[in-house]
Design a protein around this motif. Structure first.
Motif, PDB file in Angstrom:
ATOM      1  N   LEU A 213       0.825  -1.208   0.000  1.00  0.00           N
ATOM      2  CA  LEU A 213       0.000   0.000   0.000  1.00  0.00           C
ATOM      3  C   LEU A 213       0.859   1.257   0.000  1.00  0.00           C
ATOM      4  O   LEU A 213       1.935   1.296   0.606  1.00  0.00           O
ATOM      5  N   GLN A 214       0.345   2.272  -0.666  1.00  0.00           N
ATOM      6  CA  GLN A 214       1.007   3.569  -0.675  1.00  0.00           C
ATOM      7  C   GLN A 214       0.684   4.318   0.627  1.00  0.00           C
ATOM      8  O   GLN A 214      -0.357   4.102   1.247  1.00  0.00           O
ATOM      9  N   PRO A 215       1.565   5.237   1.052  1.00  0.00           N
ATOM     10  CA  PRO A 215       1.414   5.860   2.378  1.00  0.00           C
ATOM     11  C   PRO A 215       0.159   6.695   2.552  1.00  0.00           C
ATOM     12  O   PRO A 215      -0.261   6.934   3.686  1.00  0.00           O
ATOM     13  N   LYS A 216      -0.473   7.110   1.459  1.00  0.00           N
ATOM     14  CA  LYS A 216      -1.684   7.921   1.587  1.00  0.00           C
ATOM     15  C   LYS A 216      -2.786   7.186   2.342  1.00  0.00           C
ATOM     16  O   LYS A 216      -3.688   7.809   2.922  1.00  0.00           O
ATOM     17  N   VAL A 217      -2.722   5.849   2.354  1.00  0.00           N
ATOM     18  CA  VAL A 217      -3.767   5.094   3.052  1.00  0.00           C
ATOM     19  C   VAL A 217      -3.752   5.414   4.550  1.00  0.00           C
ATOM     20  O   VAL A 217      -4.803   5.378   5.212  1.00  0.00           O
ATOM     21  N   MET A 218      -2.593   5.770   5.102  1.00  0.00           N
ATOM     22  CA  MET A 218      -2.524   6.130   6.520  1.00  0.00           C
ATOM     23  C   MET A 218      -3.303   7.424   6.785  1.00  0.00           C
ATOM     24  O   MET A 218      -3.994   7.554   7.808  1.00  0.00           O
ATOM     25  N   GLU A 219      -3.193   8.368   5.873  1.00  0.00           N
ATOM     26  CA  GLU A 219      -3.948   9.618   5.999  1.00  0.00           C
ATOM     27  C   GLU A 219      -5.445   9.344   5.966  1.00  0.00           C
ATOM     28  O   GLU A 219      -6.219   9.915   6.738  1.00  0.00           O
TER      29      GLU A 219
ATOM     30  N   ASP B  12     -12.374  -0.486   3.477  1.00  0.00           N
ATOM     31  CA  ASP B  12     -13.003   0.818   3.242  1.00  0.00           C
ATOM     32  C   ASP B  12     -11.960   1.863   2.871  1.00  0.00           C
ATOM     33  O   ASP B  12     -12.174   2.682   1.968  1.00  0.00           O
ATOM     34  N   ALA B  13     -10.824   1.850   3.558  1.00  0.00           N
ATOM     35  CA  ALA B  13      -9.765   2.815   3.256  1.00  0.00           C
ATOM     36  C   ALA B  13      -9.179   2.564   1.875  1.00  0.00           C
ATOM     37  O   ALA B  13      -8.863   3.513   1.142  1.00  0.00           O
ATOM     38  N   MET B  14      -9.040   1.311   1.488  1.00  0.00           N
ATOM     39  CA  MET B  14      -8.507   1.005   0.157  1.00  0.00           C
ATOM     40  C   MET B  14      -9.476   1.450  -0.933  1.00  0.00           C
ATOM     41  O   MET B  14      -9.057   1.955  -1.983  1.00  0.00           O
ATOM     42  N   LEU B  15     -10.772   1.281  -0.701  1.00  0.00           N
ATOM     43  CA  LEU B  15     -11.754   1.761  -1.680  1.00  0.00           C
ATOM     44  C   LEU B  15     -11.672   3.270  -1.832  1.00  0.00           C
ATOM     45  O   LEU B  15     -11.802   3.803  -2.939  1.00  0.00           O
ATOM     46  N   ASN B  16     -11.456   3.959  -0.734  1.00  0.00           N
ATOM     47  CA  ASN B  16     -11.276   5.413  -0.780  1.00  0.00           C
ATOM     48  C   ASN B  16     -10.012   5.755  -1.569  1.00  0.00           C
ATOM     49  O   ASN B  16     -10.018   6.624  -2.445  1.00  0.00           O
TER      50      ASN B  16
ATOM     51  N   SER C 229      -8.162   7.689  -6.209  1.00  0.00           N
ATOM     52  CA  SER C 229      -7.080   8.565  -6.660  1.00  0.00           C
ATOM     53  C   SER C 229      -5.805   7.829  -7.056  1.00  0.00           C
ATOM     54  O   SER C 229      -4.919   8.426  -7.671  1.00  0.00           O
ATOM     55  N   GLU C 230      -5.691   6.541  -6.716  1.00  0.00           N
ATOM     56  CA  GLU C 230      -4.473   5.799  -7.019  1.00  0.00           C
ATOM     57  C   GLU C 230      -4.828   4.429  -7.595  1.00  0.00           C
ATOM     58  O   GLU C 230      -5.854   3.849  -7.244  1.00  0.00           O
ATOM     59  N   PRO C 231      -3.963   3.893  -8.479  1.00  0.00           N
ATOM     60  CA  PRO C 231      -4.262   2.591  -9.096  1.00  0.00           C
ATOM     61  C   PRO C 231      -4.036   1.429  -8.137  1.00  0.00           C
ATOM     62  O   PRO C 231      -3.154   1.469  -7.275  1.00  0.00           O
ATOM     63  N   PHE C 232      -4.864   0.410  -8.293  1.00  0.00           N
ATOM     64  CA  PHE C 232      -4.716  -0.849  -7.562  1.00  0.00           C
ATOM     65  C   PHE C 232      -4.561  -1.975  -8.574  1.00  0.00           C
ATOM     66  O   PHE C 232      -5.233  -1.998  -9.610  1.00  0.00           O
ATOM     67  N   TYR C 233      -3.666  -2.908  -8.244  1.00  0.00           N
ATOM     68  CA  TYR C 233      -3.429  -4.060  -9.106  1.00  0.00           C
ATOM     69  C   TYR C 233      -3.512  -5.339  -8.280  1.00  0.00           C
ATOM     70  O   TYR C 233      -3.206  -5.349  -7.088  1.00  0.00           O
TER      71      TYR C 233
END
Length: 289
Positions: free
Chosen positions: A211-217, A234-238, A242-246
């Motif tokens: 995960l990218q650090p923005k998930v902590m925010e 829920d946080a990953m869906l948020n 704005s960011e790609p998931f693979y």
């Protein structure tokens, strides 16, 4: 170029109620599969993948985990004094080096997302892995190494998935898939325990994430979701807005050691790959009516 993934978060604060009374005093992560605790498999997988620092998010009564990953002078001296040098050297090899592990507390059981967020200050502003220790992986290379290889190709956020049968999809978090990209594929959505017959695919999330650090925010203000807990999904869906998931389809086998059957299955299948007990276990299985 994607920033390197150097740190991994391992949440170990759960109560293990499905294994009572065994887990009344013993952390569930310290239950053994063949000859090592469940959490050891997870940490070995992380270091094999190139992780430099493992962050355990613990709770009350989890001190044995910290002791397990510490150097024990008395044990080392006893083994060497008795001529069991090979065993001592194996323990040395499997014990993290100084500064390679950290421990922080989740004081209240507020969910997986909250547990991950508790590691925010140690993770810092860089991508990180999350490994759920209940899920024991058997594959070569390991699951996280397969994910790291994909991450180095595509960057972004990576989720490991594996196939399940349609009749079991309602028990898991299921991903919706998009176009292939290198050894990975786009994830366009996630559904936690979909109603029977409504799952967008037969690919379930099997407990490994990059995960990218923005998930902590996002987690810092994430409202409680299912079960009144702060959910990582829920946080990953948020974050997906704005960011790609693979997704990476794990080439191996996943054992859910959070369940009694999965734990027993892991012991049997991994015992059959262990030189010390393979033949005896095979003979026992053959003798069963």
């Amino acid at each position: 170029m994607a920033l390197p993934v150097r740190k991994a978060v391992v949440p170990v604060a759960g109560l293990g109620t499905r294994f009572l009374p065994a887990t009344k005093a013993l952390p569930k992560e310290m239950l053994t599969v063949v000859d090592r605790p469940v959490v050891q498999y997870c940490v070995d997988e992380a270091f094999e993948a190139g992780i430099e620092h493992v962050i355990f998010v613990t709770g009350r009564g989890k001190g044995l985990i910290e002791d397990h990953f510490d150097y024990q002078f008395e044990l080392d001296a006893t083994l060497r004094g008795r001529g069991k040098t090979a065993a001592a050297e194996q323990l040395d090899t499997e014990t993290p080096g100084a500064g390679q592990v950290s421990f922080t507390r989740q004081q209240k059981p507020l969910g997986l997302g909250h547990a991950v967020w508790c590691a925010r200050d140690i993770v810092g502003n860089e991508p990180f892995a999350v490994l759920l220790p209940d899920m024991v992986m058997d594959g070569e290379p390991g699951c996280l190494k397969q994910m790291m290889d994909a991450y180095n190709e595509v960057g972004g956020n990576i989720i490991s998935v594996q196939e399940t049968t349609p009749d079991l999809a309602h028990k898991y978090g299921i991903v919706a898939t998009g176009a292939e990209k290198g050894s990975a594929f786009e994830i366009t959505g996630m559904v936690e325990k979909p109603e029977p017959g409504t799952a967008p695919s037969n690919l379930y999330i099997n407990g490994r994430y990059i995960l990218q650090p923005k998930v902590m925010e996002i987690l810092s203000t994430q409202a409680a979701g299912a079960g009144g807990e702060i959910q990582l999904t829920d946080a990953m869906l948020n974050l997906m807005e704005s960011e790609p998931f693979y997704g990476v389809s794990f080439d191996g086998r996943t054992f859910d050691c959070g369940s009694k059957f999965g734990f027993l299955e892991a012991n049997i299948m991994l015992a059959l790959k262990n030189d010390d007990v393979r033949d005896e276990v095979r003979d026992l299985l053959k003798s069963l009516p």
